[in-house]
Scaffold this motif. Structure first.
Motif, PDB file in Angstrom:
ATOM      1  N   ASN A   6       1.016  -1.332  -0.023  1.00 49.15           N
ATOM      2  CA  ASN A   6      -0.016   0.047  -0.001  1.00 49.15           C
ATOM      3  C   ASN A   6       1.152   1.252  -0.079  1.00 49.15           C
ATOM      4  OD1 ASN A   6      -2.810   1.318   0.268  1.00 49.15           O
ATOM      5  ND2 ASN A   6      -1.884   1.873   2.345  1.00 49.15           N
ATOM      6  N   LEU A   7       2.232   1.207   0.446  1.00 46.91           N
ATOM      7  CA  LEU A   7       3.188   2.140   0.514  1.00 46.91           C
ATOM      8  C   LEU A   7       3.291   2.855  -0.910  1.00 46.91           C
ATOM      9  CD1 LEU A   7       5.691   1.071   3.289  1.00 46.91           C
ATOM     10  CD2 LEU A   7       3.547   2.447   3.422  1.00 46.91           C
ATOM     11  N   LEU A   8       3.311   1.929  -2.010  1.00 46.50           N
ATOM     12  CA  LEU A   8       3.499   2.031  -3.487  1.00 46.50           C
ATOM     13  C   LEU A   8       2.400   2.745  -3.881  1.00 46.50           C
ATOM     14  CD1 LEU A   8       4.996  -1.136  -4.682  1.00 46.50           C
ATOM     15  CD2 LEU A   8       6.290   0.859  -3.834  1.00 46.50           C
ATOM     16  N   ARG A   9       1.054   2.481  -3.475  1.00 47.53           N
ATOM     17  CA  ARG A   9      -0.120   3.418  -3.662  1.00 47.53           C
ATOM     18  C   ARG A   9       0.021   4.633  -3.431  1.00 47.53           C
ATOM     19  NH1 ARG A   9      -5.057   3.522  -0.877  1.00 47.53           N
ATOM     20  NH2 ARG A   9      -6.912   4.002  -2.329  1.00 47.53           N
ATOM     21  N   VAL A  10       0.332   4.897  -2.072  1.00 46.35           N
ATOM     22  CA  VAL A  10       0.515   6.259  -1.582  1.00 46.35           C
ATOM     23  C   VAL A  10       1.477   6.977  -2.279  1.00 46.35           C
ATOM     24  CG1 VAL A  10       1.032   7.710   0.394  1.00 46.35           C
ATOM     25  CG2 VAL A  10      -0.242   5.700   0.683  1.00 46.35           C
ATOM     26  N   PHE A  11       2.680   6.424  -2.554  1.00 43.54           N
ATOM     27  CA  PHE A  11       3.702   7.029  -3.535  1.00 43.54           C
ATOM     28  C   PHE A  11       3.208   7.450  -4.829  1.00 43.54           C
ATOM     29  CE2 PHE A  11       7.557   6.541  -6.296  1.00 43.54           C
ATOM     30  CZ  PHE A  11       8.181   7.824  -5.816  1.00 43.54           C
ATOM     31  N   ASP A  12       2.477   6.367  -5.524  1.00 43.34           N
ATOM     32  CA  ASP A  12       1.912   6.972  -6.894  1.00 43.34           C
ATOM     33  C   ASP A  12       1.084   8.162  -6.748  1.00 43.34           C
ATOM     34  OD1 ASP A  12       1.592   6.362  -9.545  1.00 43.34           O
ATOM     35  OD2 ASP A  12      -0.742   6.146  -8.901  1.00 43.34           O
ATOM     36  N   ALA A  13       0.291   8.280  -5.685  1.00 45.78           N
ATOM     37  CA  ALA A  13      -0.556   9.354  -5.417  1.00 45.78           C
ATOM     38  C   ALA A  13       0.190  10.664  -5.158  1.00 45.78           C
ATOM     39  CB  ALA A  13      -1.694   9.128  -4.228  1.00 45.78           C
ATOM     40  N   VAL A  14       1.210  10.400  -4.344  1.00 52.56           N
ATOM     41  CA  VAL A  14       1.946  11.880  -4.121  1.00 52.56           C
ATOM     42  C   VAL A  14       2.835  12.405  -5.355  1.00 52.56           C
ATOM     43  CG1 VAL A  14       3.951  12.345  -2.747  1.00 52.56           C
ATOM     44  CG2 VAL A  14       2.311  11.273  -1.682  1.00 52.56           C
ATOM     45  N   MET A  15       3.162  11.232  -6.333  1.00 49.33           N
ATOM     46  CA  MET A  15       3.629  11.941  -7.396  1.00 49.33           C
ATOM     47  C   MET A  15       2.756  12.261  -8.679  1.00 49.33           C
ATOM     48  SD  MET A  15       7.026  11.407  -7.139  1.00 49.33           S
ATOM     49  CE  MET A  15       7.338  11.732  -8.750  1.00 49.33           C
ATOM     50  N   ARG A  16       1.425  11.677  -8.596  1.00 47.04           N
ATOM     51  CA  ARG A  16       0.634  12.139  -9.433  1.00 47.04           C
ATOM     52  C   ARG A  16       0.250  13.547  -9.195  1.00 47.04           C
ATOM     53  NH1 ARG A  16      -2.444   8.275  -8.447  1.00 47.04           N
ATOM     54  NH2 ARG A  16      -3.921   9.190  -7.271  1.00 47.04           N
ATOM     55  N   GLU A  17      -0.394  13.781  -7.881  1.00 46.42           N
ATOM     56  CA  GLU A  17      -0.680  14.964  -7.174  1.00 46.42           C
ATOM     57  C   GLU A  17       0.207  16.026  -7.072  1.00 46.42           C
ATOM     58  OE1 GLU A  17      -3.920  15.641  -7.263  1.00 46.42           O
ATOM     59  OE2 GLU A  17      -4.683  13.560  -7.769  1.00 46.42           O
ATOM     60  N   GLY A  18       1.572  15.587  -6.980  1.00 46.69           N
ATOM     61  CA  GLY A  18       2.564  16.705  -6.554  1.00 46.69           C
ATOM     62  C   GLY A  18       2.597  17.346  -5.345  1.00 46.69           C
ATOM     63  N   VAL A  76       1.603  16.247  -0.936  1.00 48.56           N
ATOM     64  CA  VAL A  76       1.008  15.349   0.188  1.00 48.56           C
ATOM     65  C   VAL A  76      -0.192  15.694   0.271  1.00 48.56           C
ATOM     66  CG1 VAL A  76       1.149  14.736   2.577  1.00 48.56           C
ATOM     67  CG2 VAL A  76       3.320  14.814   1.189  1.00 48.56           C
ATOM     68  N   THR A  77      -0.679  16.971   0.462  1.00 46.44           N
ATOM     69  CA  THR A  77      -2.194  17.350   0.726  1.00 46.44           C
ATOM     70  C   THR A  77      -3.121  17.085  -0.305  1.00 46.44           C
ATOM     71  OG1 THR A  77      -1.390  19.188   2.173  1.00 46.44           O
ATOM     72  CG2 THR A  77      -3.702  19.155   1.530  1.00 46.44           C
ATOM     73  N   ARG A  78      -2.867  17.056  -1.400  1.00 48.28           N
ATOM     74  CA  ARG A  78      -3.793  16.587  -2.624  1.00 48.28           C
ATOM     75  C   ARG A  78      -3.829  15.257  -2.537  1.00 48.28           C
ATOM     76  NH1 ARG A  78      -1.314  21.133  -5.465  1.00 48.28           N
ATOM     77  NH2 ARG A  78       0.013  19.903  -6.607  1.00 48.28           N
ATOM     78  N   ALA A  79      -2.521  14.444  -2.533  1.00 49.96           N
ATOM     79  CA  ALA A  79      -2.360  13.012  -2.491  1.00 49.96           C
ATOM     80  C   ALA A  79      -3.354  12.140  -1.561  1.00 49.96           C
ATOM     81  CB  ALA A  79      -0.984  12.581  -2.143  1.00 49.96           C
ATOM     82  N   ALA A  80      -3.313  13.124  -0.072  1.00 48.19           N
ATOM     83  CA  ALA A  80      -4.221  12.450   1.037  1.00 48.19           C
ATOM     84  C   ALA A  80      -5.792  12.836   0.592  1.00 48.19           C
ATOM     85  CB  ALA A  80      -3.946  13.393   2.039  1.00 48.19           C
TER      86      ALA A  80
END
Length: 295
Positions: free
Chosen positions: A8-20, A22-26
């Motif tokens: 699941n850490l990779l899913r979070v990392f993908d969201a951080v990279m996609r959104e640019g 941490v706030t938008r990834a969350a």
């Protein structure tokens, strides 16, 4: 990493990279910001690399983070494709599409694209992001859906297609001696220029003048093309904008010599095949360019 590694850490990392961010990834993952920050910290320990570092208000990947982002995004894209609907329902979608382009083209192309999205995907969002040196990485990571650029600037494992040719015009204030004229390159070189540092036309005109042994006089370097006509209207400087740009009465067009030809711009994207929404967006971009060309 071992068998107990939390995927699941990779899913979070993908969201951080996609959104640019941490706030938008969350927000996209429907979790708290602290949950994302904690997951990112755990992944950094597991990989032994910072992965992303903050520069100003943006998150930028390290070289290891960039490689991991491409691989993770590809895997996540294929997983999502297996569970995604066979077709993208544009009329009901609330997806936010991100399109990077030179700011010189936000007016003639970005606004036309906004109209297309408003008609066919009225609930979707559109972010027009400035084309930068990190755009290719953002395309690969999926934080940018597509980009518009001259060929050769964006490199990497990206798909591309010719989109449109951009022609340019010089602009001066209405009382300038060159107003309404058709100067040659030598005459253009006699007057100081207002240039945008990363605009394609800046390099094009500069190269042509240098090839003729003409010295370019730069009066001001601007950070955005939105200031070109305002600066020109109040000075004796010459600026350069797309031929499709609307000009105020205080500014006049100057026909450029034939050496300043149109520049081909290509569309770049990364994940259209794995994501029906991205495929729709690419098709919409191509249709927008066709409408501008036909018009």
């Amino acid at each position: 990493m071992d068998a107990s590694f939390d995927l699941n850490l990779l899913r979070v990392f993908d969201a951080v990279m996609r959104e640019g961010s941490v706030t938008r990834a969350a927000r996209s993952l429907h979790v708290t910001q602290s949950t994302v920050s904690h997951a990112l910290a755990r992944l950094r320990v597991a990989v032994g690399d910072p992965l992303v570092v903050r520069r100003g208000n943006a998150m930028h990947p390290t070289s290891t983070g960039r490689r991991l982002a491409v691989e993770v995004h590809d895997i996540m894209g294929r997983i999502r494709a297996n569970f995604a609907p066979a077709e993208f329902e544009a009329a009901s979608s609330r997806r936010r599409f991100v399109f990077a382009l030179p700011d010189t083209l936000v007016g003639p192309f970005g606004i036309a694209l906004l109209g297309q999205v408003a008609v066919h995907a009225p609930h979707a969002g559109l972010e027009l992001r400035r084309l930068t040196d990190t755009t290719a990485d953002e395309l690969a990571a999926g934080s940018v859906d597509a980009a518009l650029s001259v060929p050769g600037r964006l490199v990497g494992a990206l798909r591309s297609a010719p989109l449109l040719d951009v022609t340019w015009q010089a602009v001066v204030n209405s009382t300038h001696p060159l107003a309404g004229a058709t100067p040659d390159l030598a005459e253009l070189a006699r007057w100081p220029h207002a240039v945008v540092a990363d605009a394609p036309v800046t390099e094009l005109v500069g190269s042509l003048l240098a090839a003729r042994g003409l010295e370019r006089r730069i009066g001001v370097v601007l950070t955005t093309s939105a200031l070109v006509t305002r600066v020109v209207a109040a000075t004796e400087l010459i600026g350069f904008v797309p031929s499709t740009e609307h000009l105020e009465q205080s500014v006049r067009s100057v026909a450029l010599p034939p050496e300043v030809h149109g520049q081909p711009h290509h569309l770049f994207w990364g994940a259209a095949e794995a994501d029906p929404a991205c495929a729709w967006f690419v098709a919409t971009l191509l249709a927008t360019a066709a409408a501008i060309t036909d018009g």
